[in-house]
Design a protein around this motif. Structure first.
Motif, PDB file in Angstrom:
ATOM      1  N   ASP A 154      -7.686  -7.395  -2.780  1.00 61.03           N
ATOM      2  CA  ASP A 154      -7.350  -6.498  -1.679  1.00 61.03           C
ATOM      3  C   ASP A 154      -7.667  -7.164  -0.346  1.00 61.03           C
ATOM      4  OD1 ASP A 154      -6.683  -4.436  -3.488  1.00 61.03           O
ATOM      5  OD2 ASP A 154      -8.803  -3.945  -3.703  1.00 61.03           O
ATOM      6  N   ASP A 202       0.865  -1.173   0.000  1.00 60.74           N
ATOM      7  CA  ASP A 202       0.000   0.000   0.000  1.00 60.74           C
ATOM      8  C   ASP A 202       0.898   1.219   0.000  1.00 60.74           C
ATOM      9  OD1 ASP A 202      -2.205   1.595  -0.013  1.00 60.74           O
ATOM     10  OD2 ASP A 202      -2.597   1.434   2.139  1.00 60.74           O
ATOM     11  N   TYR A 234      -8.810  -5.842   3.208  1.00 61.58           N
ATOM     12  CA  TYR A 234      -9.274  -4.576   3.775  1.00 61.58           C
ATOM     13  C   TYR A 234     -10.129  -4.827   5.014  1.00 61.58           C
ATOM     14  CZ  TYR A 234     -13.403  -5.822   1.015  1.00 61.58           C
ATOM     15  OH  TYR A 234     -14.468  -6.487   0.471  1.00 61.58           O
ATOM     16  N   LEU A 242      -5.143  -3.077   1.699  1.00 62.72           N
ATOM     17  CA  LEU A 242      -3.840  -3.592   1.294  1.00 62.72           C
ATOM     18  C   LEU A 242      -4.015  -4.405   0.018  1.00 62.72           C
ATOM     19  CD1 LEU A 242      -2.470  -4.818   4.738  1.00 62.72           C
ATOM     20  CD2 LEU A 242      -1.958  -2.676   3.582  1.00 62.72           C
ATOM     21  N   HIS A 243      -3.083  -4.243  -0.927  1.00 61.35           N
ATOM     22  CA  HIS A 243      -3.153  -4.937  -2.214  1.00 61.35           C
ATOM     23  C   HIS A 243      -2.317  -6.208  -2.137  1.00 61.35           C
ATOM     24  CE1 HIS A 243      -4.962  -1.249  -3.508  1.00 61.35           C
ATOM     25  NE2 HIS A 243      -3.848  -0.562  -3.272  1.00 61.35           N
TER      26      HIS A 243
END
Length: 741
Positions: free
Chosen positions: A617, A559, A619, A601-602
């Motif tokens: 993701d 991120d 999240y 967050l990826h």
């Protein structure tokens, strides 16, 4: 230390390419003191001899012998054999090259088997090399018991020097066509100790351009047919009459004599030359080939022999044109993983190369014939030889794999079922073959994994006519759905295997590519799961892929403004596979350290900046951590769930707190003052009169009022000072809420 191997290399006017072979000899892993190289310059006029003198000067055990030009490789090889000191002698051409481990592997096999002749897998560069003989190992082979030895009659082999000297084996000198066949025939007949290194490419057989190999010079019929008759003389003098002699005669009859009348080179020749070849070849067949040898020919070779002996030049050209027009097309219809084996379903049909239409056969009663031109079938002997009733069920259907950068070919298992089907016209049938090519990603290269990038092809041989077709350009639409990657191998050495179609449409299997195919594997329709553990957040993501072996990879979260979070994850088969699915399923599972703060967050696979984004993701929601696409349906469902949860909590608030909360919420909302002013300007007054443009507007920041419960029950007006109640508090949403949604 004694010399183990002597490499003899005749050279003539090859200065443009001789360094390639020389460099391959310098790179040999066999100890330099264990082998020698003897170049024999056959009177070169382009500086080849001087170049070799300069290159090998100071090289231990490398030497150059200069002789007058003999015009053919027989004498240079004999001279090199005379100068050789090694226990074994390997003959190599100046435009070819060896694999780095060639001498070491060949000598090890020769010593292990006490072989008289040993040769390794060949790869054709710009030319076709034998395939079938290198699909399995051979020890103590013999020409009588191993007919496949006839498919390798070049002299690019390692011979025990004592074996050659004891049997007086030498090359014919002077301009003699097929001198290597004469040498190899005598050598094969003199031993029953032939070994083959099948699992390593020892010899690269190169078709050089820009400088000539004399084998490609135009064949003078009288000279070439004279060499074939000399081979028949060797067979008659050294082999007793019977099936073995007939088999040997049939081989050179089919491959060399009848081979003069096939292919595009033959079709380009004028009729006068063809007529001269026809007269001489037909005379040789009548004089030297018994009927018992003719009976050992394959179906199409018998047809060509009938056209040679019972027809004329026109018949020979008609047969050759028909053969050149036969091809096949293989269609890929689906994929399926069976452990580490990728099963590729195929459907193959014969077709005419010139038109692309299906190839048909003519049925007359119980007999089936080649669909030859009518003028050929008018000849009774040619029509008799054109029958293929017993040939079609025995059609050979094979599959092969080739690795990029290595032209050697590996045969693959293929389960096939040939079958006839009626054509549209009456009295005609077609041949169709369905089968499954089995690509073992963990052990398909002679027990070794398929490393690198591989392409695949099929070969169909019907009645002696063979054609090749690459897999991939012709495929069904359903193949894209069933095409999935896999982890194969062992627990400690699993590798990621990905089948795909490259830019040219060819079916390709890669074990060294990127992780991008994992993005396509996120199509199971099953939800990902996140759970808290003592170590952090355990993420489990379903994938549409095969996990024949647990695979390890690095799972990364990134991120902006945050340091990447990485962990080692594994791809394993699920404990209970989902029911009803037609795709393999695996689970990508790993435990991530708990993020320092909440957000999106990826997820990706790989190390650092080189990682491959998965398009997913990780999240936070009030319901907990989730995996999905933050802008996708899962996030929307989570947002709606959070709203419902907040409304339920609002209903439990004390009324004063609720009033203060809602008032502050609407007052602080961006643009709320302007919207309230616009609504109050058009709202009806309590007495029913419209508020005109001159009425004072309620001050910004004042709380909106809504009818209280009692007023709503009695139908009365608003109760000043009452806070609005949204859906989270159990009432109807305010007008502004509806507009915003």
């Amino acid at each position: 230390m004694d010399i183990a191997v002597s490499v003899v290399v005749p050279a003539h006017n090859s200065s443009k390419g001789v360094r390639h072979g020389l460099d391959s000899l310098r790179r040999q892993t066999l100890a330099r003191e264990r082998f020698e190289v003897v170049y024999v310059d056959d009177g070169s006029t382009d500086g080849t001899g001087e170049l070799l003198d300069a290159e090998v000067s100071g090289e231990p055990n490398f030497s150059v012998v200069h002789i007058d030009n003999s015009g053919w490789p027989g004498r240079p090889r004999n001279v090199g054999l005379h100068h050789a000191r090694g226990r074994y002698v390997l003959f190599m051409d100046d435009d070819d090259r060896l694999g780095p481990e060639a001498l070491a592997r060949l000598y090890h096999r020769a010593s292990q088997d006490r072989a008289d002749i040993v040769f390794g897998r060949m790869a054709g560069v710009g030319r076709t090399a034998p395939r079938e003989i290198f699909q399995q190992p051979m020890s103590n082979g013999s020409l009588r018991t191993d007919p496949l030895l006839l498919s390798s009659l070049t002299v690019h082999k390692m011979f025990r020097r004592g074996f050659l000297l004891d049997n007086g084996l030498a090359f014919p000198e002077g301009r003699v066509r097929l001198e290597d066949h004469m040498f190899m025939l005598r050598a094969y007949l003199a031993t029953d100790r032939v070994s083959v290194v099948h699992d390593y490419t020892c010899y690269y057989w190169v078709r050089a351009t820009g400088f000539g190999n004399i084998s490609y010079a135009a064949k003078e019929p009288t000279e070439f047919l004279g060499s074939i008759e000399r081979i028949f003389d060797i067979i008659d003098s050294e082999v007793e009459p019977g099936p073995f002699r007939d088999r040997l005669i049939a081989h050179w009859l089919r491959s060399k004599l009848l081979g003069l009348f096939q292919g595009r080179r033959f079709l380009r020749q004028d009729l006068e030359r063809v007529a001269r070849m026809h007269r001489q070849a037909a005379d040789l067949v009548r004089r030297r080939v018994p009927d018992s040898a003719l009976d050992r020919l394959n179906a199409f070779a018998r047809l060509r022999a009938a056209a040679l002996t019972a027809g004329g030049p026109a018949a020979l050209k008609g047969v050759a044109e028909f053969e050149e027009d036969v091809a096949h097309r293989t269609r890929v219809t689906g994929f399926r993983w069976e452990g580490s084996v990728l099963a590729v379903a195929t459907d193959t049909a014969l077709e005419r190369r010139s038109t692309g239409t299906p190839l048909e056969f003519v049925r007359e009663g119980a007999a089936v014939y080649w669909d030859l031109p009518a003028e050929l079938l008018e000849n009774p002997r040619i029509k008799e030889a054109a029958e293929v009733s017993e040939v079609l069920p025995a059609t050979a259907y094979r599959a092969f794999g080739t690795r990029n950068g290595d032209p050697a070919v590996v045969r693959l298992p293929l389960d096939s079922e040939p079958g006839e089907e009626p054509a549209e016209a009456p009295g005609r049938v077609r041949l169709r073959l369905t089968g499954t090519v089995r690509v073992d990603a963990a052990g398909g290269d002679h027990g070794r994994p398929l490393d690198g990038t591989w392409k695949f092809s099929t070969r169909v041989v019907v009645g002696g006519i063979g054609s090749d077709c690459t897999l991939g350009p012709d495929r069904a639409h359903s193949t894209e759905r069933t095409r999935t990657p896999a982890f194969v191998g062992s627990r400690d050495a699993a590798r990621f295997a990905n089948p795909y179609f490259n830019a040219e449409g060819l079916l390709t299997l890669s074990t060294t590519g990127s992780w991008r195919p994992l993005r396509r594997a996120l199509r199971t329709g099953l939800p990902a799961e996140v759970s808290r553990t003592a170590e952090g957040l355990r993420v489990e993501i379903p994938l549409a892929m095969q996990a024949a072996a647990p695979g390890a990879l690095t799972l990364t979260c990134t991120d902006e403004g945050r340091a990447p979070i990485s962990t080692t994850a594994r791809v394993c088969a699920p404990p209970r596979p989902p029911e009803g699915g037609d795709l393999p399923t695996a689970v990508l599972a790993g435990t991530l350290p708990k993020p320092a703060r909440r957000g999106v967050l990826h997820l990706g696979v790989g190390e650092g900046d080189a990682h491959t984004p998965l398009g997913l993701d990780l999240y936070w929601t009030p319901l907990g951590w989730r995996v999905g696409r933050a802008e996708g349906r899962l996030a929307q469902r989570c947002a709606r769930a959070c709203t419902r949860r907040a409304r339920r909590a609002a209903r439990r608030m004390p009324r004063p707190v609720r009033r203060a909360y809602t008032g502050a919420k609407y007052a602080l909302r961006p643009g709320s003052a302007a919207r309230r002013s616009a609504r109050q300007a058009t709202a009806p007054r309590r007495d029913g009169a419209a508020v005109g443009g001159t009425e004072p507007v309620q001050a910004a920041g004042a709380a909106r009022t809504a009818p209280g419960p009692a007023a709503r029950r009695s139908g009365g007006g608003e109760r000043p000072g009452a806070a609005p109640v949204g859906r989270e508090a159990g009432g109807e949403p305010a007008r502004g809420d509806k507009e915003r949604r």
